[in-house]
Design a protein around this motif. Sequence first.
Motif, PDB file in Angstrom:
ATOM      1  N   ARG A 106       0.811  -1.221   0.000  1.00 56.62           N
ATOM      2  CA  ARG A 106       0.000   0.000   0.000  1.00 56.62           C
ATOM      3  C   ARG A 106       0.844   1.271   0.000  1.00 56.62           C
ATOM      4  O   ARG A 106       0.301   2.366  -0.149  1.00 56.62           O
ATOM      5  CB  ARG A 106      -0.905   0.026   1.228  1.00 56.62           C
ATOM      6  CG  ARG A 106      -1.939  -1.081   1.292  1.00 56.62           C
ATOM      7  CD  ARG A 106      -2.783  -0.926   2.546  1.00 56.62           C
ATOM      8  NE  ARG A 106      -3.744  -2.013   2.722  1.00 56.62           N
ATOM      9  CZ  ARG A 106      -4.972  -2.015   2.218  1.00 56.62           C
ATOM     10  NH1 ARG A 106      -5.394  -1.001   1.492  1.00 56.62           N
ATOM     11  NH2 ARG A 106      -5.785  -3.030   2.450  1.00 56.62           N
ATOM     12  N   ALA A 107       2.145   1.133   0.217  1.00 60.09           N
ATOM     13  CA  ALA A 107       2.989   2.305   0.457  1.00 60.09           C
ATOM     14  C   ALA A 107       3.805   2.682  -0.772  1.00 60.09           C
ATOM     15  O   ALA A 107       4.763   1.985  -1.122  1.00 60.09           O
ATOM     16  CB  ALA A 107       3.926   2.025   1.634  1.00 60.09           C
ATOM     17  N   PRO A 108       3.479   3.807  -1.419  1.00 59.45           N
ATOM     18  CA  PRO A 108       4.259   4.217  -2.590  1.00 59.45           C
ATOM     19  C   PRO A 108       5.763   4.318  -2.347  1.00 59.45           C
ATOM     20  O   PRO A 108       6.546   3.926  -3.229  1.00 59.45           O
ATOM     21  CB  PRO A 108       3.637   5.577  -2.952  1.00 59.45           C
ATOM     22  CG  PRO A 108       2.235   5.492  -2.455  1.00 59.45           C
ATOM     23  CD  PRO A 108       2.319   4.686  -1.184  1.00 59.45           C
ATOM     24  N   PRO A 109       6.214   4.813  -1.201  1.00 59.65           N
ATOM     25  CA  PRO A 109       7.673   4.922  -1.017  1.00 59.65           C
ATOM     26  C   PRO A 109       8.402   3.581  -1.025  1.00 59.65           C
ATOM     27  O   PRO A 109       9.633   3.547  -1.203  1.00 59.65           O
ATOM     28  CB  PRO A 109       7.804   5.588   0.359  1.00 59.65           C
ATOM     29  CG  PRO A 109       6.532   6.316   0.560  1.00 59.65           C
ATOM     30  CD  PRO A 109       5.490   5.433  -0.072  1.00 59.65           C
ATOM     31  N   ASP A 110       7.687   2.484  -0.812  1.00 58.94           N
ATOM     32  CA  ASP A 110       8.326   1.167  -0.787  1.00 58.94           C
ATOM     33  C   ASP A 110       8.582   0.608  -2.185  1.00 58.94           C
ATOM     34  O   ASP A 110       9.223  -0.426  -2.324  1.00 58.94           O
ATOM     35  CB  ASP A 110       7.469   0.177   0.000  1.00 58.94           C
ATOM     36  CG  ASP A 110       7.454   0.483   1.489  1.00 58.94           C
ATOM     37  OD1 ASP A 110       6.651  -0.125   2.224  1.00 58.94           O
ATOM     38  OD2 ASP A 110       8.253   1.342   1.923  1.00 58.94           O
ATOM     39  N   PHE A 111       8.071   1.292  -3.194  1.00 65.47           N
ATOM     40  CA  PHE A 111       8.240   0.827  -4.574  1.00 65.47           C
ATOM     41  C   PHE A 111       9.362   1.598  -5.250  1.00 65.47           C
ATOM     42  O   PHE A 111       9.348   2.818  -5.283  1.00 65.47           O
ATOM     43  CB  PHE A 111       6.933   0.984  -5.347  1.00 65.47           C
ATOM     44  CG  PHE A 111       5.895  -0.023  -4.953  1.00 65.47           C
ATOM     45  CD1 PHE A 111       5.147   0.139  -3.798  1.00 65.47           C
ATOM     46  CD2 PHE A 111       5.667  -1.150  -5.735  1.00 65.47           C
ATOM     47  CE1 PHE A 111       4.205  -0.797  -3.422  1.00 65.47           C
ATOM     48  CE2 PHE A 111       4.720  -2.087  -5.371  1.00 65.47           C
ATOM     49  CZ  PHE A 111       3.984  -1.916  -4.208  1.00 65.47           C
ATOM     50  N   GLY A 112      10.301   0.854  -5.830  1.00 66.78           N
ATOM     51  CA  GLY A 112      11.462   1.492  -6.437  1.00 66.78           C
ATOM     52  C   GLY A 112      11.337   1.747  -7.922  1.00 66.78           C
ATOM     53  O   GLY A 112      12.105   2.522  -8.484  1.00 66.78           O
ATOM     54  N   SER A 113      10.372   1.112  -8.550  1.00 65.24           N
ATOM     55  CA  SER A 113      10.215   1.270  -9.994  1.00 65.24           C
ATOM     56  C   SER A 113       8.790   1.675 -10.314  1.00 65.24           C
ATOM     57  O   SER A 113       7.843   1.097  -9.759  1.00 65.24           O
ATOM     58  CB  SER A 113      10.542  -0.040 -10.714  1.00 65.24           C
ATOM     59  OG  SER A 113      11.881  -0.427 -10.473  1.00 65.24           O
ATOM     60  N   TRP A 114       8.656   2.633 -11.220  1.00 66.64           N
ATOM     61  CA  TRP A 114       7.347   3.176 -11.592  1.00 66.64           C
ATOM     62  C   TRP A 114       7.252   3.326 -13.094  1.00 66.64           C
ATOM     63  O   TRP A 114       8.233   3.663 -13.763  1.00 66.64           O
ATOM     64  CB  TRP A 114       7.142   4.544 -10.952  1.00 66.64           C
ATOM     65  CG  TRP A 114       6.978   4.479  -9.461  1.00 66.64           C
ATOM     66  CD1 TRP A 114       7.971   4.470  -8.531  1.00 66.64           C
ATOM     67  CD2 TRP A 114       5.748   4.395  -8.750  1.00 66.64           C
ATOM     68  NE1 TRP A 114       7.434   4.381  -7.262  1.00 66.64           N
ATOM     69  CE2 TRP A 114       6.061   4.341  -7.366  1.00 66.64           C
ATOM     70  CE3 TRP A 114       4.404   4.359  -9.123  1.00 66.64           C
ATOM     71  CZ2 TRP A 114       5.087   4.259  -6.381  1.00 66.64           C
ATOM     72  CZ3 TRP A 114       3.434   4.280  -8.135  1.00 66.64           C
ATOM     73  CH2 TRP A 114       3.779   4.225  -6.777  1.00 66.64           C
ATOM     74  N   GLY A 115       6.047   3.099 -13.597  1.00 68.43           N
ATOM     75  CA  GLY A 115       5.763   3.416 -14.974  1.00 68.43           C
ATOM     76  C   GLY A 115       5.375   4.877 -15.121  1.00 68.43           C
ATOM     77  O   GLY A 115       5.274   5.603 -14.126  1.00 68.43           O
ATOM     78  N   GLN A 116       5.127   5.299 -16.340  1.00 69.43           N
ATOM     79  CA  GLN A 116       4.812   6.708 -16.589  1.00 69.43           C
ATOM     80  C   GLN A 116       3.342   7.028 -16.385  1.00 69.43           C
ATOM     81  O   GLN A 116       2.978   8.205 -16.331  1.00 69.43           O
ATOM     82  CB  GLN A 116       5.251   7.090 -17.996  1.00 69.43           C
ATOM     83  CG  GLN A 116       6.771   7.067 -18.164  1.00 69.43           C
ATOM     84  CD  GLN A 116       7.211   7.704 -19.455  1.00 69.43           C
ATOM     85  OE1 GLN A 116       6.464   7.766 -20.426  1.00 69.43           O
ATOM     86  NE2 GLN A 116       8.438   8.190 -19.479  1.00 69.43           N
ATOM     87  N   GLY A 117       2.526   6.006 -16.292  1.00 74.13           N
ATOM     88  CA  GLY A 117       1.110   6.222 -16.023  1.00 74.13           C
ATOM     89  C   GLY A 117       0.253   6.155 -17.271  1.00 74.13           C
ATOM     90  O   GLY A 117       0.704   6.437 -18.384  1.00 74.13           O
TER      91      GLY A 117
END
Length: 124
Positions: A106-117
Amino acid sequence: QVQLAESGGGSVQAGGSLRLSCTASGDTSNLRCMAWFRQAPGKEREAVAAIYTIAGNPYYADSVKGRFTISQDNAKTTMYLQMDNLKPEDSAMYYCAAKGAGGSWRAPPDFGSWGQGTQVTVSS
């Protein structure tokens, strides 16, 4: 480093369906959880659903339970979000995210990789 590419957003009327996809590439050896977050204008980014890749266990926000289904392919590098019975309040930018074993889905800061949306717009 994991790269994520989303697809499948669009505009639908309330009650309609959309399917989002997210493909991970690069060094996926430590990838253990893939998730979808969304962010509407003026609101914080919120977790929508996640899947832990080894066991395939899904997790959902209460607001989408029974309407959204998260799944993955056999290679465990592509994740899908089937969104049914969409509501106007589901309108947002949807982001794919990936992380290792630690932290909370549930925590965005715990994710290291993101797509552009990818944008999802639901009209009433």
